[in-house]
Scaffold this motif. Structure first.
Motif, mmCIF file in Angstrom:
data_model
loop_
_atom_site.group_PDB
_atom_site.id
_atom_site.type_symbol
_atom_site.label_atom_id
_atom_site.label_comp_id
_atom_site.label_asym_id
_atom_site.label_seq_id
_atom_site.Cartn_x
_atom_site.Cartn_y
_atom_site.Cartn_z
ATOM 1 N N VAL A 240 0.852 -1.188 0.000
ATOM 2 C CA VAL A 240 0.000 0.000 0.000
ATOM 3 C C VAL A 240 0.894 1.246 0.000
ATOM 4 N N LYS A 241 0.807 2.000 -1.091
ATOM 5 C CA LYS A 241 1.632 3.208 -1.242
ATOM 6 C C LYS A 241 0.788 4.474 -1.261
ATOM 7 N N THR A 242 -0.522 4.331 -1.492
ATOM 8 C CA THR A 242 -1.423 5.469 -1.591
ATOM 9 C C THR A 242 -2.828 5.013 -1.195
ATOM 10 N N LEU A 243 -3.712 5.952 -0.928
ATOM 11 C CA LEU A 243 -5.075 5.589 -0.519
ATOM 12 C C LEU A 243 -5.777 4.715 -1.554
ATOM 13 N N ALA A 244 -5.478 4.935 -2.830
ATOM 14 C CA ALA A 244 -6.111 4.156 -3.895
ATOM 15 C C ALA A 244 -5.786 2.664 -3.779
ATOM 16 N N ASP A 245 -4.717 2.322 -3.074
ATOM 17 C CA ASP A 245 -4.334 0.919 -2.890
ATOM 18 C C ASP A 245 -5.115 0.227 -1.774
ATOM 19 N N LEU A 246 -5.845 1.005 -0.978
ATOM 20 C CA LEU A 246 -6.603 0.444 0.152
ATOM 21 C C LEU A 246 -8.002 0.017 -0.269
ATOM 22 N N PRO A 247 -8.535 -1.017 0.362
ATOM 23 C CA PRO A 247 -9.947 -1.329 0.141
ATOM 24 C C PRO A 247 -10.798 -0.150 0.630
ATOM 25 N N GLU A 248 -11.831 0.182 -0.119
ATOM 26 C CA GLU A 248 -12.694 1.318 0.202
ATOM 27 C C GLU A 248 -13.260 1.217 1.611
ATOM 28 N N ASP A 249 -13.593 0.004 2.067
ATOM 29 C CA ASP A 249 -14.220 -0.118 3.390
ATOM 30 C C ASP A 249 -13.276 0.293 4.518
ATOM 31 N N ILE A 250 -11.973 0.162 4.351
ATOM 32 C CA ILE A 250 -11.044 0.613 5.396
ATOM 33 C C ILE A 250 -11.133 2.130 5.535
ATOM 34 N N LEU A 251 -11.165 2.837 4.417
ATOM 35 C CA LEU A 251 -11.270 4.298 4.470
ATOM 36 C C LEU A 251 -12.622 4.744 5.020
ATOM 37 N N THR A 252 -13.686 4.132 4.547
ATOM 38 C CA THR A 252 -15.030 4.493 5.006
ATOM 39 C C THR A 252 -15.173 4.251 6.502
ATOM 40 N N GLN A 253 -14.686 3.113 6.974
ATOM 41 C CA GLN A 253 -14.791 2.793 8.402
ATOM 42 C C GLN A 253 -13.896 3.697 9.242
ATOM 43 N N THR A 254 -12.747 4.081 8.728
ATOM 44 C CA THR A 254 -11.859 4.997 9.454
ATOM 45 C C THR A 254 -12.509 6.368 9.582
ATOM 46 N N GLU A 255 -13.117 6.855 8.506
ATOM 47 C CA GLU A 255 -13.838 8.130 8.569
ATOM 48 C C GLU A 255 -14.984 8.044 9.578
ATOM 49 N N ALA A 256 -15.728 6.938 9.549
ATOM 50 C CA ALA A 256 -16.851 6.756 10.479
ATOM 51 C C ALA A 256 -16.354 6.710 11.922
ATOM 52 N N PHE A 257 -15.195 6.097 12.161
ATOM 53 C CA PHE A 257 -14.638 6.071 13.512
ATOM 54 C C PHE A 257 -14.400 7.496 14.013
ATOM 55 N N PHE A 258 -13.736 8.330 13.214
ATOM 56 C CA PHE A 258 -13.448 9.700 13.651
ATOM 57 C C PHE A 258 -14.718 10.510 13.853
ATOM 58 N N GLU A 259 -15.707 10.312 12.997
ATOM 59 C CA GLU A 259 -16.987 11.012 13.168
ATOM 60 C C GLU A 259 -17.663 10.593 14.469
ATOM 61 N N ASN A 260 -17.724 9.293 14.728
ATOM 62 C CA ASN A 260 -18.375 8.784 15.938
ATOM 63 C C ASN A 260 -17.580 9.153 17.192
ATOM 64 N N TYR A 261 -16.269 9.037 17.134
ATOM 65 C CA TYR A 261 -15.389 9.384 18.252
ATOM 66 C C TYR A 261 -15.640 10.836 18.686
ATOM 67 N N ASN A 262 -15.715 11.731 17.722
ATOM 68 C CA ASN A 262 -15.952 13.144 18.037
ATOM 69 C C ASN A 262 -17.385 13.391 18.500
ATOM 70 N N ARG A 263 -18.346 12.696 17.899
ATOM 71 C CA ARG A 263 -19.746 12.845 18.320
ATOM 72 C C ARG A 263 -19.888 12.457 19.792
ATOM 73 N N GLN A 264 -19.207 11.406 20.211
ATOM 74 C CA GLN A 264 -19.255 10.961 21.611
ATOM 75 C C GLN A 264 -18.702 12.030 22.553
ATOM 76 N N ALA A 265 -17.811 12.878 22.037
ATOM 77 C CA ALA A 265 -17.208 13.948 22.839
ATOM 78 C C ALA A 265 -17.969 15.265 22.694
ATOM 79 N N GLY A 266 -19.117 15.223 22.007
ATOM 80 C CA GLY A 266 -19.910 16.438 21.829
ATOM 81 C C GLY A 266 -19.402 17.353 20.735
ATOM 82 N N LYS A 267 -18.592 16.808 19.838
ATOM 83 C CA LYS A 267 -18.021 17.585 18.744
ATOM 84 C C LYS A 267 -18.546 17.034 17.414
ATOM 85 N N ARG A 268 -18.284 17.794 16.360
ATOM 86 C CA ARG A 268 -18.651 17.335 15.021
ATOM 87 C C ARG A 268 -17.387 17.262 14.182
#
Length: 161
Positions: free
Chosen positions: A114-142
């Motif tokens: 893996v040398k660039t984001l295009a080399d990653l399976p889409e679900d890894i990126l989508t789930q990573t984005e969802a983690f940061f969104e949920n992590y911040n939502r739990q802290a009262g942030k967006r």
């Protein structure tokens, strides 16, 4: 063949942990800053790029892809494969950029090609984005991802900071 450029990352919160640790420069030690809610844990090692500073005043954040986690305070050599540019809204309504760089551990076997984001399976990126969104939502942030940057653009963003 050009030698691969690596960055050094300081792991604060390892893969699979619910504990959020922060590095305290004054003491040179890690300090427990919060616990994530039940069922929420870091999907990969999460930390910072030493000697950098983001808009929030903290070192730049980075998530490190690897098949296993490390430990708080571990230094890792990583290749930068991309970034998520993001806007974060604090509890008081203040907005700021709080980008997340994405690296791959130099010793990873699972992600060695893996040398660039295009080399990653889409679900890894989508789930990573969802983690940061949920992590911040739990802290009262967006947390809102603005753009996915490939490796070269991420490197330019990093060296700009």
């Amino acid at each position: 063949m050009e030698k691969e450029q690596l960055i050094t990352v300081l792991v604060e919160s390892p893969k699979g942990y619910r504990q959020k640790f922060d590095f305290e420069p004054g003491s040179g030690r890690m300090k427990l800053s919060k616990l994530l809610p039940e069922g929420l844990m870091f999907p990969f090692d999460f930390g910072m790029i030493p000697d950098t500073k983001g808009e929030d005043g903290d070192p730049l954040d980075v998530i490190v892809l690897s098949e296993s986690g490390t430990f708080p305070g571990c230094l890792l050599d990583c290749r930068l494969i991309g970034a998520l540019t993001a806007e974060q809204t604090e509890r008081d309504g203040q907005q700021m950029r709080n980008d997340r760089f994405i690296g791959v551990s130099a010793v990873s076997r699972q992600f060695e090609e893996v040398k660039t984001l295009a080399d990653l399976p889409e679900d890894i990126l989508t789930q990573t984005e969802a983690f940061f969104e949920n992590y911040n939502r739990q802290a009262g942030k967006r947390f809102r991802v603005l753009e996915r940057l490939e490796a070269d653009a991420a490197k330019q963003l990093l060296w700009k900071n």
